[in-house]
Design a protein around this motif. Structure first.
Motif, PDB file in Angstrom:
ATOM      1  N   PHE A  28       6.538  -1.840  -0.459  1.00 58.16           N
ATOM      2  CA  PHE A  28       7.720  -1.521  -1.253  1.00 58.16           C
ATOM      3  C   PHE A  28       7.306  -0.870  -2.569  1.00 58.16           C
ATOM      4  CE2 PHE A  28      10.919  -2.164  -4.441  1.00 58.16           C
ATOM      5  CZ  PHE A  28      12.128  -2.008  -3.785  1.00 58.16           C
ATOM      6  N   LEU A  29       6.320  -1.449  -3.234  1.00 58.92           N
ATOM      7  CA  LEU A  29       5.870  -0.910  -4.519  1.00 58.92           C
ATOM      8  C   LEU A  29       5.286   0.490  -4.372  1.00 58.92           C
ATOM      9  CD1 LEU A  29       4.328  -4.190  -5.965  1.00 58.92           C
ATOM     10  CD2 LEU A  29       6.484  -3.114  -6.629  1.00 58.92           C
TER      11      LEU A  29
ATOM     12  N   TYR B   8      13.831  -8.334   6.413  1.00 54.72           N
ATOM     13  CA  TYR B   8      14.639  -7.618   5.429  1.00 54.72           C
ATOM     14  C   TYR B   8      14.275  -8.095   4.028  1.00 54.72           C
ATOM     15  CZ  TYR B   8      17.571 -11.832   5.232  1.00 54.72           C
ATOM     16  OH  TYR B   8      18.021 -13.125   5.089  1.00 54.72           O
ATOM     17  N   PHE B   9      14.593  -7.267   3.043  1.00 54.10           N
ATOM     18  CA  PHE B   9      14.357  -7.597   1.642  1.00 54.10           C
ATOM     19  C   PHE B   9      15.602  -8.220   1.017  1.00 54.10           C
ATOM     20  CE2 PHE B   9      11.138  -4.172   1.917  1.00 54.10           C
ATOM     21  CZ  PHE B   9      10.063  -4.800   1.301  1.00 54.10           C
TER      22      PHE B   9
ATOM     23  N   HIS C  71      14.295  -0.133   3.900  1.00 49.89           N
ATOM     24  CA  HIS C  71      14.150  -0.400   5.335  1.00 49.89           C
ATOM     25  C   HIS C  71      12.732  -0.908   5.542  1.00 49.89           C
ATOM     26  CE1 HIS C  71      17.904   1.701   6.205  1.00 49.89           C
ATOM     27  NE2 HIS C  71      17.505   2.600   5.317  1.00 49.89           N
ATOM     28  N   LEU C  72      12.581  -1.963   6.349  1.00 44.16           N
ATOM     29  CA  LEU C  72      11.296  -2.637   6.484  1.00 44.16           C
ATOM     30  C   LEU C  72      10.962  -2.890   7.943  1.00 44.16           C
ATOM     31  CD1 LEU C  72       8.892  -4.342   5.387  1.00 44.16           C
ATOM     32  CD2 LEU C  72      10.510  -6.255   5.154  1.00 44.16           C
ATOM     33  N   SER C  73       9.719  -2.627   8.308  1.00 49.53           N
ATOM     34  CA  SER C  73       9.189  -2.982   9.614  1.00 49.53           C
ATOM     35  C   SER C  73       7.867  -3.712   9.404  1.00 49.53           C
ATOM     36  CB  SER C  73       8.972  -1.725  10.466  1.00 49.53           C
ATOM     37  OG  SER C  73       8.476  -2.084  11.744  1.00 49.53           O
ATOM     38  N   LEU C  74       7.673  -4.805  10.143  1.00 50.70           N
ATOM     39  CA  LEU C  74       6.448  -5.602  10.055  1.00 50.70           C
ATOM     40  C   LEU C  74       5.845  -5.770  11.444  1.00 50.70           C
ATOM     41  CD1 LEU C  74       7.732  -8.560   7.828  1.00 50.70           C
ATOM     42  CD2 LEU C  74       6.417  -6.566   7.083  1.00 50.70           C
ATOM     43  N   THR C  75       4.532  -5.868  11.492  1.00 49.40           N
ATOM     44  CA  THR C  75       3.849  -6.201  12.734  1.00 49.40           C
ATOM     45  C   THR C  75       2.539  -6.892  12.393  1.00 49.40           C
ATOM     46  OG1 THR C  75       3.147  -5.355  14.898  1.00 49.40           O
ATOM     47  CG2 THR C  75       2.596  -4.007  12.964  1.00 49.40           C
ATOM     48  N   HIS C  76       2.059  -7.721  13.314  1.00 47.38           N
ATOM     49  CA  HIS C  76       0.731  -8.311  13.126  1.00 47.38           C
ATOM     50  C   HIS C  76       0.057  -8.522  14.473  1.00 47.38           C
ATOM     51  CE1 HIS C  76       2.924 -12.081  13.837  1.00 47.38           C
ATOM     52  NE2 HIS C  76       3.662 -11.789  12.804  1.00 47.38           N
ATOM     53  N   GLU C  77      -1.258  -8.300  14.451  1.00 44.78           N
ATOM     54  CA  GLU C  77      -2.070  -8.465  15.648  1.00 44.78           C
ATOM     55  C   GLU C  77      -3.527  -8.581  15.231  1.00 44.78           C
ATOM     56  OE1 GLU C  77      -3.014  -6.218  19.856  1.00 44.78           O
ATOM     57  OE2 GLU C  77      -1.173  -5.727  18.788  1.00 44.78           O
ATOM     58  N   ASN C  78      -4.262  -9.389  15.965  1.00 41.12           N
ATOM     59  CA  ASN C  78      -5.694  -9.567  15.727  1.00 41.12           C
ATOM     60  C   ASN C  78      -6.016  -9.897  14.272  1.00 41.12           C
ATOM     61  OD1 ASN C  78      -6.385  -9.050  18.425  1.00 41.12           O
ATOM     62  ND2 ASN C  78      -6.409  -6.857  18.067  1.00 41.12           N
ATOM     63  N   GLY C  79      -5.174 -10.732  13.659  1.00 38.17           N
ATOM     64  CA  GLY C  79      -5.448 -11.184  12.305  1.00 38.17           C
ATOM     65  C   GLY C  79      -5.045 -10.241  11.194  1.00 38.17           C
TER      66      GLY C  79
ATOM     67  N   PHE D 234       5.660  -1.492   6.830  1.00 43.54           N
ATOM     68  CA  PHE D 234       6.072  -0.115   6.601  1.00 43.54           C
ATOM     69  C   PHE D 234       7.441  -0.147   5.943  1.00 43.54           C
ATOM     70  CE2 PHE D 234       7.843   4.020   7.788  1.00 43.54           C
ATOM     71  CZ  PHE D 234       6.801   4.853   7.442  1.00 43.54           C
ATOM     72  N   VAL D 235       7.583   0.539   4.812  1.00 42.48           N
ATOM     73  CA  VAL D 235       8.837   0.540   4.049  1.00 42.48           C
ATOM     74  C   VAL D 235       9.292   1.980   3.834  1.00 42.48           C
ATOM     75  CG1 VAL D 235       9.889   0.031   1.807  1.00 42.48           C
ATOM     76  CG2 VAL D 235       8.342  -1.616   2.858  1.00 42.48           C
ATOM     77  N   ILE D 236      10.573   2.183   4.051  1.00 40.72           N
ATOM     78  CA  ILE D 236      11.233   3.441   3.676  1.00 40.72           C
ATOM     79  C   ILE D 236      12.316   3.099   2.682  1.00 40.72           C
ATOM     80  CG2 ILE D 236      12.674   5.369   4.440  1.00 40.72           C
ATOM     81  CD1 ILE D 236      11.294   5.144   7.180  1.00 40.72           C
ATOM     82  N   LEU D 237      12.326   3.798   1.551  1.00 41.40           N
ATOM     83  CA  LEU D 237      13.413   3.681   0.590  1.00 41.40           C
ATOM     84  C   LEU D 237      14.314   4.886   0.791  1.00 41.40           C
ATOM     85  CD1 LEU D 237      11.592   2.472  -2.642  1.00 41.40           C
ATOM     86  CD2 LEU D 237      12.915   1.120  -1.010  1.00 41.40           C
ATOM     87  N   GLU D 238      15.526   4.617   1.268  1.00 40.20           N
ATOM     88  CA  GLU D 238      16.499   5.669   1.534  1.00 40.20           C
ATOM     89  C   GLU D 238      17.439   5.805   0.349  1.00 40.20           C
ATOM     90  OE1 GLU D 238      19.958   6.666   4.841  1.00 40.20           O
ATOM     91  OE2 GLU D 238      19.208   4.624   4.656  1.00 40.20           O
ATOM     92  N   GLN D 239      17.586   7.018  -0.143  1.00 41.61           N
ATOM     93  CA  GLN D 239      18.484   7.267  -1.260  1.00 41.61           C
ATOM     94  C   GLN D 239      19.861   7.643  -0.701  1.00 41.61           C
ATOM     95  OE1 GLN D 239      17.306  10.254  -4.217  1.00 41.61           O
ATOM     96  NE2 GLN D 239      17.752   8.656  -5.705  1.00 41.61           N
ATOM     97  N   ASN D 240      20.887   6.970  -1.209  1.00 46.08           N
ATOM     98  CA  ASN D 240      22.234   7.100  -0.678  1.00 46.08           C
ATOM     99  C   ASN D 240      23.111   8.012  -1.524  1.00 46.08           C
ATOM    100  OD1 ASN D 240      21.694   5.115   1.391  1.00 46.08           O
ATOM    101  ND2 ASN D 240      21.681   3.637  -0.274  1.00 46.08           N
ATOM    102  N   LYS D 241      22.532   8.992  -2.204  1.00 46.68           N
ATOM    103  CA  LYS D 241      23.310   9.914  -3.042  1.00 46.68           C
ATOM    104  C   LYS D 241      23.662  11.158  -2.283  1.00 46.68           C
ATOM    105  CE  LYS D 241      21.593   8.417  -7.508  1.00 46.68           C
ATOM    106  NZ  LYS D 241      20.923   8.782  -8.713  1.00 46.68           N
TER     107      LYS D 241
END
Length: 125
Positions: free
Chosen positions: A59-60, A86-87, A105-113, A118-125
């Protein structure tokens, strides 16, 4: 329109060691996240913590602020009943996001430790 994209990777074993330090947990994870982590045991706790930490850093990066842009506890990462992450933003992070008309928008995954966010910041203007 896409405002920013961020990704991060975090090792669950490194996070497992950090979770042993109460000061770290309090500085990084909001009370709601701490409750989530306490519900999960063993490797699931460390994987969830690693994924949440990676989400905060992603996110940062998407915001363009890097570490120190906002308090990590202002970037709460939770899961819907379906498991989708979600945030919940508070404090300056919520104010900045609203002022810039952003939806994270946030997607997370983990495997093998390893946990990846992955974050997308969508601007709604």
């Amino acid at each position: 329109m896409i405002f920013g994209i961020g990704t991060d990777l975090c090792a669950a074993d490194r996070m497992a060691a950090k979770l042993q330090k109460p000061a770290f947990v309090q500085r990084v994870f909001s009370p709601a996240e701490q409750a989530l982590l306490n519900e999960r045991g063993g490797t699931h706790r460390a994987e969830t913590a690693a994924a949440n930490f990676a989400a905060k850093e992603a996110f940062l990066k998407a915001a363009g602020t890097g570490l120190g842009g906002f308090a990590l506890t202002d970037l709460t990462v939770l899961r819907k009943e379906s498991g989708a992450p979600y945030f919940v933003l508070t404090g300056p992070a919520a104010e900045w996001t609203a002022a810039n008309a952003l939806t994270p928008h946030l997607s997370l995954t983990h495997e093998n430790g390893l946990a990846c966010a992955f974050v997308i910041l969508e601007q709604n203007k």
